[in-house]
Design an enzyme around this catalytic site. Sequence first.
Site, PDB file in Angstrom:
ATOM      1  N   ASN A 169       0.854  -1.194   0.000  1.00  0.00           N
ATOM      2  CA  ASN A 169       0.000   0.000   0.000  1.00  0.00           C
ATOM      3  C   ASN A 169       0.883   1.235   0.000  1.00  0.00           C
ATOM      4  O   ASN A 169       2.115   1.124   0.011  1.00  0.00           O
ATOM      5  CB  ASN A 169      -0.969  -0.029   1.189  1.00  0.00           C
ATOM      6  CG  ASN A 169      -0.218  -0.061   2.499  1.00  0.00           C
ATOM      7  OD1 ASN A 169       0.476   0.876   2.840  1.00  0.00           O
ATOM      8  ND2 ASN A 169      -0.343  -1.170   3.231  1.00  0.00           N
ATOM      9  N   ASP A 219      -4.564  -6.110   5.302  1.00  0.00           N
ATOM     10  CA  ASP A 219      -5.583  -6.924   5.972  1.00  0.00           C
ATOM     11  C   ASP A 219      -5.520  -8.377   5.527  1.00  0.00           C
ATOM     12  O   ASP A 219      -5.878  -9.277   6.269  1.00  0.00           O
ATOM     13  CB  ASP A 219      -6.975  -6.370   5.665  1.00  0.00           C
ATOM     14  CG  ASP A 219      -7.199  -5.040   6.364  1.00  0.00           C
ATOM     15  OD1 ASP A 219      -6.717  -4.900   7.503  1.00  0.00           O
ATOM     16  OD2 ASP A 219      -7.818  -4.136   5.776  1.00  0.00           O
ATOM     17  N   LYS A 233       8.178 -18.209  -9.350  1.00  0.00           N
ATOM     18  CA  LYS A 233       7.516 -17.108 -10.047  1.00  0.00           C
ATOM     19  C   LYS A 233       6.338 -17.641 -10.873  1.00  0.00           C
ATOM     20  O   LYS A 233       6.491 -18.629 -11.607  1.00  0.00           O
ATOM     21  CB  LYS A 233       8.539 -16.424 -10.957  1.00  0.00           C
ATOM     22  CG  LYS A 233       8.001 -15.191 -11.619  1.00  0.00           C
ATOM     23  CD  LYS A 233       9.046 -14.550 -12.505  1.00  0.00           C
ATOM     24  CE  LYS A 233       8.384 -13.440 -13.296  1.00  0.00           C
ATOM     25  NZ  LYS A 233       9.154 -13.060 -14.455  1.00  0.00           N
ATOM     26  N   ASP A 272      -4.636  -9.202  13.337  1.00  0.00           N
ATOM     27  CA  ASP A 272      -4.815  -7.775  13.618  1.00  0.00           C
ATOM     28  C   ASP A 272      -3.930  -7.413  14.817  1.00  0.00           C
ATOM     29  O   ASP A 272      -4.224  -7.793  15.956  1.00  0.00           O
ATOM     30  CB  ASP A 272      -6.286  -7.452  13.885  1.00  0.00           C
ATOM     31  CG  ASP A 272      -6.515  -5.951  13.872  1.00  0.00           C
ATOM     32  OD1 ASP A 272      -5.731  -5.215  14.518  1.00  0.00           O
ATOM     33  OD2 ASP A 272      -7.469  -5.499  13.209  1.00  0.00           O
ATOM     34  N   ILE A 273      -2.875  -6.685  14.562  1.00  0.00           N
ATOM     35  CA  ILE A 273      -1.879  -6.395  15.594  1.00  0.00           C
ATOM     36  C   ILE A 273      -2.463  -5.470  16.661  1.00  0.00           C
ATOM     37  O   ILE A 273      -2.308  -5.684  17.864  1.00  0.00           O
ATOM     38  CB  ILE A 273      -0.621  -5.779  14.936  1.00  0.00           C
ATOM     39  CG1 ILE A 273      -0.045  -6.784  13.935  1.00  0.00           C
ATOM     40  CG2 ILE A 273       0.416  -5.382  15.984  1.00  0.00           C
ATOM     41  CD1 ILE A 273       0.929  -6.205  12.940  1.00  0.00           C
ATOM     42  N   LYS A 309     -14.178   1.290  15.066  1.00  0.00           N
ATOM     43  CA  LYS A 309     -12.858   0.642  15.089  1.00  0.00           C
ATOM     44  C   LYS A 309     -12.274   0.667  16.497  1.00  0.00           C
ATOM     45  O   LYS A 309     -11.665  -0.296  16.949  1.00  0.00           O
ATOM     46  CB  LYS A 309     -11.941   1.388  14.120  1.00  0.00           C
ATOM     47  CG  LYS A 309     -11.012   0.518  13.353  1.00  0.00           C
ATOM     48  CD  LYS A 309     -10.337   1.266  12.211  1.00  0.00           C
ATOM     49  CE  LYS A 309     -10.954   0.905  10.888  1.00  0.00           C
ATOM     50  NZ  LYS A 309     -10.285   1.533   9.740  1.00  0.00           N
ATOM     51  N   LYS A 346     -11.400  -2.855  18.215  1.00  0.00           N
ATOM     52  CA  LYS A 346      -9.998  -3.242  18.446  1.00  0.00           C
ATOM     53  C   LYS A 346      -9.575  -3.038  19.902  1.00  0.00           C
ATOM     54  O   LYS A 346      -8.422  -3.263  20.240  1.00  0.00           O
ATOM     55  CB  LYS A 346      -9.091  -2.442  17.518  1.00  0.00           C
ATOM     56  CG  LYS A 346      -9.457  -2.639  16.044  1.00  0.00           C
ATOM     57  CD  LYS A 346      -8.321  -2.341  15.128  1.00  0.00           C
ATOM     58  CE  LYS A 346      -8.755  -2.520  13.692  1.00  0.00           C
ATOM     59  NZ  LYS A 346      -7.639  -2.821  12.803  1.00  0.00           N
TER      60      LYS A 346
HETATM   61  N1  CTP Z   1      -3.972  -2.645  12.148  1.00  0.00           N
HETATM   62  C1  CTP Z   1      -3.185  -3.635  12.686  1.00  0.00           C
HETATM   63  N2  CTP Z   1      -3.181  -4.877  12.140  1.00  0.00           N
HETATM   64  C2  CTP Z   1      -3.953  -5.146  11.066  1.00  0.00           C
HETATM   65  C3  CTP Z   1      -4.761  -4.148  10.497  1.00  0.00           C
HETATM   66  C4  CTP Z   1      -4.736  -2.889  11.067  1.00  0.00           C
HETATM   67  O1  CTP Z   1      -2.479  -3.366  13.670  1.00  0.00           O
HETATM   68  N3  CTP Z   1      -3.923  -6.370  10.539  1.00  0.00           N
HETATM   69  C5  CTP Z   1      -4.001  -1.333  12.808  1.00  0.00           C
HETATM   70  C6  CTP Z   1      -3.384  -0.204  12.035  1.00  0.00           C
HETATM   71  O2  CTP Z   1      -2.022  -0.055  12.367  1.00  0.00           O
HETATM   72  C7  CTP Z   1      -4.226   0.967  12.498  1.00  0.00           C
HETATM   73  C8  CTP Z   1      -5.573   0.366  12.787  1.00  0.00           C
HETATM   74  O3  CTP Z   1      -5.353  -1.024  12.952  1.00  0.00           O
HETATM   75  O4  CTP Z   1      -3.740   1.490  13.717  1.00  0.00           O
HETATM   76  C9  CTP Z   1      -6.619   0.579  11.764  1.00  0.00           C
HETATM   77  O5  CTP Z   1      -6.134   0.261  10.488  1.00  0.00           O
HETATM   78  P1  CTP Z   1      -7.089   0.449   9.232  1.00  0.00           P
HETATM   79  O6  CTP Z   1      -6.357  -0.034   8.018  1.00  0.00           O
HETATM   80  O7  CTP Z   1      -7.692   1.810   9.238  1.00  0.00           O
HETATM   81  O8  CTP Z   1      -8.252  -0.512   9.653  1.00  0.00           O
HETATM   82  P2  CTP Z   1      -8.587  -1.976   9.265  1.00  0.00           P
HETATM   83  O9  CTP Z   1      -8.427  -2.839  10.464  1.00  0.00           O
HETATM   84  O10 CTP Z   1      -7.813  -2.385   8.074  1.00  0.00           O
HETATM   85  O11 CTP Z   1     -10.120  -1.867   8.958  1.00  0.00           O
HETATM   86  P3  CTP Z   1     -10.837  -1.522   7.574  1.00  0.00           P
HETATM   87  O12 CTP Z   1      -9.998  -2.150   6.497  1.00  0.00           O
HETATM   88  O13 CTP Z   1     -12.171  -2.108   7.744  1.00  0.00           O
HETATM   89  O14 CTP Z   1     -10.889  -0.022   7.473  1.00  0.00           O
END
Ligand code: CTP
Length: 409
Positions: A212, A280, A290, A309-310, A342, A346
């Site tokens: 990303n 995600d 490859k 999800d950390i 969120k 979380k």
């Molecule tokens: N985050 C994380 N681990 C993941 C996904 C997200 O620690 N696997 C943390 C990011 O570092 C951030 C927060 O969660 O602090 C939100 O990330 P975001 O990308 O906005 O949310 P998502 O969990 O991806 O939710 P969505 O895709 O539904 O917006």
Amino acid sequence: MLSGKNLLLIISGGIAAYKVLEVIRRLRDRGMMIRAVLTEGGAQFVTPLSVAALTENRVYQDLFSLTDEAEMGHIRLSREADLVLVAPASADLIARMASGMANDLATTALLATNKPVLIAPAMNVEMWNHAATRANIATLESRGVMRIGPASGDLACGEFGSGRLSEPADIIAAVTDFFTARTAAKPLAGKRAIVTSGPTHEPIDPVRYIANRSSGKQGHAIAVALAAAGAEVTLISGPVALPDPSGMAVRHVETAREMMVAVQDSLPADIAVCAAAVADWRVASSAGQKLKKDESGQMPDLRFAENPDILAALGAPGPNRPALVIGFAAETENLLAHARAKLVRKGCDWILANDVTAESGTFGGDHNQIHLIRQDRPQDDDVWPRQDKKAVADHLVAQIIAHFAGTKP
Ligand code: CTP
């Protein structure tokens, strides 16, 4: 402030070297202990005898002198200082520092030191403005090297402009400021912090990955601001183009799963800030070889699996939960509603909600517009002005300090 502090002074070649004798005299008056290294060029302008007389110490000149190595090796010389001052710092010495050379005692000590370095450049105006010098200075500054000057005015070569060695009083003020800032209150001293930053890369096959647009600028700036406030910081970074900030432990990871392991290894912590844009999903079974086009016209069938999800893991109740868990909510629509959801989902204490639509320029850009939402004050709408990412980091750290001090910012 300076009394009893140890300075390693590196004097390189330049007509301005004579001014450094005055700097030595005044720093000694303030009780500073000075060891000096005189480069071959420096010795063309000031004598070792005058430097030794003023520092009241022997002067180090030769990397290969056995007596020096026996009495005090160059490593110890570079480590026993509280600060390394390079004055004057010639264009040549700056270039050798930037490229990491170690071809004399001065550059070897500069490469070996783990102490803060302050340079006072002095050179001709065209040399100072040259693209090579600009790039070398930018490199040194990105590594945390501090700089005083050069000043502008008449130059020894008869030209006019930027390139004069700063006046002794200004160099002494810079040295004093360094020690003042270092002993200033460190409100987060004794607190451990984990910061995640940057994107993650999720492999598709050995040469391709899903990523990303996160630059890591915001996460890195938060880690730097926490360290400046005295916290013991571990920065866990995905692949970014930024240099490692100094003054903290930095762990490099690629995938979300590696980031999770690094975070868990770094616990316990008092503060966790998840600024990484973690993917995600990963490709469920990334190919060992490859992926090749064949003649069938069939597209590869990529299947995804959800990444851990950390932030949610850090926010979950348990003995290892940091006292303050902070996440980001990067949203492109319904910013506040999604961010509040969120926060709850979380289990974090604070969410920094930011709009990452293309127009906002947040992702990869230098600015950020934050709404801070707190779990204990859900209705407070704390909207920060749009500011650069360093200012956002300082603002956040000020709130963290207030939180631990029990004051309401
Ligand atoms: N985050 C994380 N681990 C993941 C996904 C997200 O620690 N696997 C943390 C990011 O570092 C951030 C927060 O969660 O602090 C939100 O990330 P975001 O990308 O906005 O949310 P998502 O969990 O991806 O939710 P969505 O895709 O539904 O917006």
